[in-house]
Design a protein around this motif. Structure first.
Motif, PDB file in Angstrom:
ATOM      1  N   GLY A 191      11.177   5.697   2.018  1.00  0.00           N
ATOM      2  CA  GLY A 191      10.209   6.290   2.933  1.00  0.00           C
ATOM      3  C   GLY A 191       9.010   6.920   2.259  1.00  0.00           C
ATOM      4  O   GLY A 191       8.172   7.516   2.917  1.00  0.00           O
ATOM      5  N   GLY A 192       8.914   6.790   0.943  1.00  0.00           N
ATOM      6  CA  GLY A 192       7.803   7.393   0.219  1.00  0.00           C
ATOM      7  C   GLY A 192       6.518   6.607   0.372  1.00  0.00           C
ATOM      8  O   GLY A 192       6.524   5.403   0.615  1.00  0.00           O
ATOM      9  N   THR A 193       5.415   7.297   0.241  1.00  0.00           N
ATOM     10  CA  THR A 193       4.104   6.653   0.279  1.00  0.00           C
ATOM     11  C   THR A 193       3.403   6.922  -1.040  1.00  0.00           C
ATOM     12  O   THR A 193       3.839   7.732  -1.841  1.00  0.00           O
ATOM     13  CB  THR A 193       3.246   7.218   1.439  1.00  0.00           C
ATOM     14  OG1 THR A 193       3.059   8.612   1.231  1.00  0.00           O
ATOM     15  CG2 THR A 193       3.900   6.956   2.775  1.00  0.00           C
ATOM     16  N   ALA A 194       2.299   6.233  -1.241  1.00  0.00           N
ATOM     17  CA  ALA A 194       1.544   6.412  -2.480  1.00  0.00           C
ATOM     18  C   ALA A 194       0.074   6.186  -2.208  1.00  0.00           C
ATOM     19  O   ALA A 194      -0.310   5.489  -1.264  1.00  0.00           O
ATOM     20  CB  ALA A 194       2.044   5.465  -3.559  1.00  0.00           C
ATOM     21  N   SER A 195      -0.739   6.775  -3.050  1.00  0.00           N
ATOM     22  CA  SER A 195      -2.173   6.550  -3.029  1.00  0.00           C
ATOM     23  C   SER A 195      -2.507   5.646  -4.204  1.00  0.00           C
ATOM     24  O   SER A 195      -2.223   5.982  -5.354  1.00  0.00           O
ATOM     25  CB  SER A 195      -2.897   7.892  -3.147  1.00  0.00           C
ATOM     26  OG  SER A 195      -4.284   7.677  -3.259  1.00  0.00           O
ATOM     27  N   ALA A 208       7.263   0.748  -1.336  1.00  0.00           N
ATOM     28  CA  ALA A 208       5.989   1.122  -0.734  1.00  0.00           C
ATOM     29  C   ALA A 208       5.019  -0.006  -1.058  1.00  0.00           C
ATOM     30  O   ALA A 208       4.936  -0.447  -2.204  1.00  0.00           O
ATOM     31  CB  ALA A 208       5.499   2.446  -1.299  1.00  0.00           C
ATOM     32  N   THR A 209       4.306  -0.478  -0.051  1.00  0.00           N
ATOM     33  CA  THR A 209       3.462  -1.662  -0.215  1.00  0.00           C
ATOM     34  C   THR A 209       2.032  -1.351   0.231  1.00  0.00           C
ATOM     35  O   THR A 209       1.826  -0.672   1.228  1.00  0.00           O
ATOM     36  CB  THR A 209       4.009  -2.829   0.631  1.00  0.00           C
ATOM     37  OG1 THR A 209       5.344  -3.086   0.236  1.00  0.00           O
ATOM     38  CG2 THR A 209       3.190  -4.084   0.431  1.00  0.00           C
ATOM     39  N   GLY A 210       1.080  -1.888  -0.512  1.00  0.00           N
ATOM     40  CA  GLY A 210      -0.324  -1.760  -0.154  1.00  0.00           C
ATOM     41  C   GLY A 210      -1.094  -2.986  -0.587  1.00  0.00           C
ATOM     42  O   GLY A 210      -0.595  -3.807  -1.355  1.00  0.00           O
ATOM     43  N   ARG A 211      -2.318  -3.100  -0.093  1.00  0.00           N
ATOM     44  CA  ARG A 211      -3.164  -4.257  -0.435  1.00  0.00           C
ATOM     45  C   ARG A 211      -4.586  -3.796  -0.701  1.00  0.00           C
ATOM     46  O   ARG A 211      -5.045  -2.806  -0.141  1.00  0.00           O
ATOM     47  CB  ARG A 211      -3.184  -5.264   0.699  1.00  0.00           C
ATOM     48  CG  ARG A 211      -1.877  -5.939   0.905  1.00  0.00           C
ATOM     49  CD  ARG A 211      -1.945  -6.878   2.079  1.00  0.00           C
ATOM     50  NE  ARG A 211      -0.591  -7.327   2.325  1.00  0.00           N
ATOM     51  CZ  ARG A 211      -0.272  -8.542   2.662  1.00  0.00           C
ATOM     52  NH1 ARG A 211      -1.199  -9.428   2.846  1.00  0.00           N
ATOM     53  NH2 ARG A 211       0.970  -8.886   2.834  1.00  0.00           N
ATOM     54  N   PHE A 212      -5.264  -4.571  -1.527  1.00  0.00           N
ATOM     55  CA  PHE A 212      -6.690  -4.364  -1.735  1.00  0.00           C
ATOM     56  C   PHE A 212      -7.320  -5.706  -2.084  1.00  0.00           C
ATOM     57  O   PHE A 212      -6.630  -6.649  -2.449  1.00  0.00           O
ATOM     58  CB  PHE A 212      -6.973  -3.321  -2.834  1.00  0.00           C
ATOM     59  CG  PHE A 212      -6.539  -3.731  -4.215  1.00  0.00           C
ATOM     60  CD1 PHE A 212      -7.403  -4.412  -5.067  1.00  0.00           C
ATOM     61  CD2 PHE A 212      -5.266  -3.425  -4.676  1.00  0.00           C
ATOM     62  CE1 PHE A 212      -7.005  -4.780  -6.337  1.00  0.00           C
ATOM     63  CE2 PHE A 212      -4.861  -3.791  -5.951  1.00  0.00           C
ATOM     64  CZ  PHE A 212      -5.731  -4.464  -6.782  1.00  0.00           C
ATOM     65  N   LYS A 213      -8.639  -5.782  -1.917  1.00  0.00           N
ATOM     66  CA  LYS A 213      -9.365  -7.019  -2.212  1.00  0.00           C
ATOM     67  C   LYS A 213     -10.193  -6.819  -3.476  1.00  0.00           C
ATOM     68  O   LYS A 213     -10.920  -5.840  -3.604  1.00  0.00           O
ATOM     69  CB  LYS A 213     -10.272  -7.392  -1.049  1.00  0.00           C
ATOM     70  CG  LYS A 213     -10.962  -8.720  -1.244  1.00  0.00           C
ATOM     71  CD  LYS A 213     -11.725  -9.149  -0.016  1.00  0.00           C
ATOM     72  CE  LYS A 213     -12.361 -10.503  -0.265  1.00  0.00           C
ATOM     73  NZ  LYS A 213     -13.061 -10.996   0.893  1.00  0.00           N
ATOM     74  N   VAL A 262      -3.379   1.873 -10.567  1.00  0.00           N
ATOM     75  CA  VAL A 262      -2.571   3.087 -10.589  1.00  0.00           C
ATOM     76  C   VAL A 262      -2.121   3.416  -9.171  1.00  0.00           C
ATOM     77  O   VAL A 262      -2.889   3.252  -8.220  1.00  0.00           O
ATOM     78  CB  VAL A 262      -3.394   4.271 -11.158  1.00  0.00           C
ATOM     79  CG1 VAL A 262      -2.575   5.545 -11.182  1.00  0.00           C
ATOM     80  CG2 VAL A 262      -3.910   3.941 -12.544  1.00  0.00           C
ATOM     81  N   ALA A 263      -0.879   3.878  -9.036  1.00  0.00           N
ATOM     82  CA  ALA A 263      -0.370   4.385  -7.759  1.00  0.00           C
ATOM     83  C   ALA A 263       0.286   5.727  -8.014  1.00  0.00           C
ATOM     84  O   ALA A 263       1.096   5.869  -8.937  1.00  0.00           O
ATOM     85  CB  ALA A 263       0.625   3.409  -7.146  1.00  0.00           C
ATOM     86  N   LYS A 264      -0.078   6.729  -7.202  1.00  0.00           N
ATOM     87  CA  LYS A 264       0.472   8.073  -7.338  1.00  0.00           C
ATOM     88  C   LYS A 264       1.278   8.384  -6.075  1.00  0.00           C
ATOM     89  O   LYS A 264       0.733   8.368  -4.969  1.00  0.00           O
ATOM     90  CB  LYS A 264      -0.654   9.090  -7.522  1.00  0.00           C
ATOM     91  CG  LYS A 264      -0.167  10.468  -7.854  1.00  0.00           C
ATOM     92  CD  LYS A 264      -1.334  11.371  -8.196  1.00  0.00           C
ATOM     93  CE  LYS A 264      -0.809  12.728  -8.622  1.00  0.00           C
ATOM     94  NZ  LYS A 264      -1.891  13.622  -9.022  1.00  0.00           N
ATOM     95  N   CYS A 265       2.589   8.633  -6.273  1.00  0.00           N
ATOM     96  CA  CYS A 265       3.490   8.877  -5.147  1.00  0.00           C
ATOM     97  C   CYS A 265       3.164  10.196  -4.465  1.00  0.00           C
ATOM     98  O   CYS A 265       2.725  11.156  -5.091  1.00  0.00           O
ATOM     99  CB  CYS A 265       4.939   8.903  -5.618  1.00  0.00           C
ATOM    100  SG  CYS A 265       5.509   7.323  -6.264  1.00  0.00           S
ATOM    101  N   SER A 266       3.420  10.227  -3.160  1.00  0.00           N
ATOM    102  CA  SER A 266       3.302  11.457  -2.382  1.00  0.00           C
ATOM    103  C   SER A 266       4.437  11.460  -1.367  1.00  0.00           C
ATOM    104  O   SER A 266       5.046  10.439  -1.089  1.00  0.00           O
ATOM    105  CB  SER A 266       1.947  11.518  -1.676  1.00  0.00           C
ATOM    106  OG  SER A 266       1.783  10.396  -0.844  1.00  0.00           O
ATOM    107  N   GLY A 267       4.747  12.589  -0.833  1.00  0.00           N
ATOM    108  CA  GLY A 267       5.832  12.671   0.133  1.00  0.00           C
ATOM    109  C   GLY A 267       7.005  13.436  -0.441  1.00  0.00           C
ATOM    110  O   GLY A 267       6.996  13.892  -1.590  1.00  0.00           O
ATOM    111  N   SER A 268       8.046  13.569   0.366  1.00  0.00           N
ATOM    112  CA  SER A 268       9.199  14.382  -0.027  1.00  0.00           C
ATOM    113  C   SER A 268       9.996  13.722  -1.141  1.00  0.00           C
ATOM    114  O   SER A 268      10.265  12.542  -1.109  1.00  0.00           O
ATOM    115  CB  SER A 268      10.098  14.624   1.182  1.00  0.00           C
ATOM    116  OG  SER A 268      10.600  13.391   1.652  1.00  0.00           O
TER     117      SER A 268
END
Length: 182
Positions: A57-61, A83-88, A101-107
């Motif tokens: 359930g964690g998210t990241a920036s 945790a999944t994300g996309r960019f172009k 780089v991905a920095k985790c956030s959340g509990s």
């Protein structure tokens, strides 16, 4: 005595090279790292980034500003705690290797940071269907006849005409050399 020493040295060199150089599978399988799919892209491509480092359930920036894509968000989206994300990748991106780089956030995730490499190339990595070369067929229409034309009768007539011209030229030169008048 020299051969066993050389073989032993060669065996040690191969063994140490295998121990010191991590395999691609070992690097790709690092738990909690940043998985970039596809890892090699061309400018204008869309990239998917996954990580299990942020927990369930964690998210990241995400930050892809190194390649010029800016920031993006990684959200929980799959049942395997990724945790999944996309960019172009921008069309103006230059070839090279860029750190994403991905920095985790959340509990429970704290401020954990994971990185991965993205390779930008100019040539496409997609499989291009190979076309079989087509062999030329027929005769070339240049306006000049060839020795192996389509009609063997014309070829034989041309060879005969050349033979007659050569024989006549030789006969005339021979008469001229003797001083005979025509």
């Amino acid at each position: 005595m020299r051969t066993p020493r050389l073989l032993t040295t060669a065996a040690l060199a191969v063994a140490s090279a295998g121990l010191l150089a991590p395999t691609a599978a070992a690097v790709a399988a690092a738990p909690g790292g940043l998985e970039i799919v596809p890892a090699t892209v061309t400018p204008g491509s869309t990239v998917t980034v996954n990580t299990t480092a942020c927990g369930s359930g964690g998210t990241a920036s995400g930050d892809a500003s190194a390649v010029g894509a800016g920031t993006f968000t990684l959200a929980p989206g799959t049942p395997d705690e990724k945790a999944t994300g996309r960019f172009k990748v921008p069309p103006s991106a230059q070839p090279g290797t860029y750190e994403i780089v991905a920095k985790c956030s959340g509990s429970g995730a704290g401020s954990k940071q994971v990185t991965g490499d993205l390779i930008v190339t100019i040539t496409s990595t997609a499989a291009v269907p190979q076309q079989r070369p087509v062999a030329p067929k027929g005769h070339v229409k240049t306006g000049v006849g060839g020795a192996l034309g389509p009609d063997p009768v014309q070829t034989a007539a041309g060879v005969a005409a050349l033979a007659v011209a050569a024989a006549g030229g030789t006969w005339l030169l021979h008469r001229r050399a003797r001083g005979d008048r025509i």
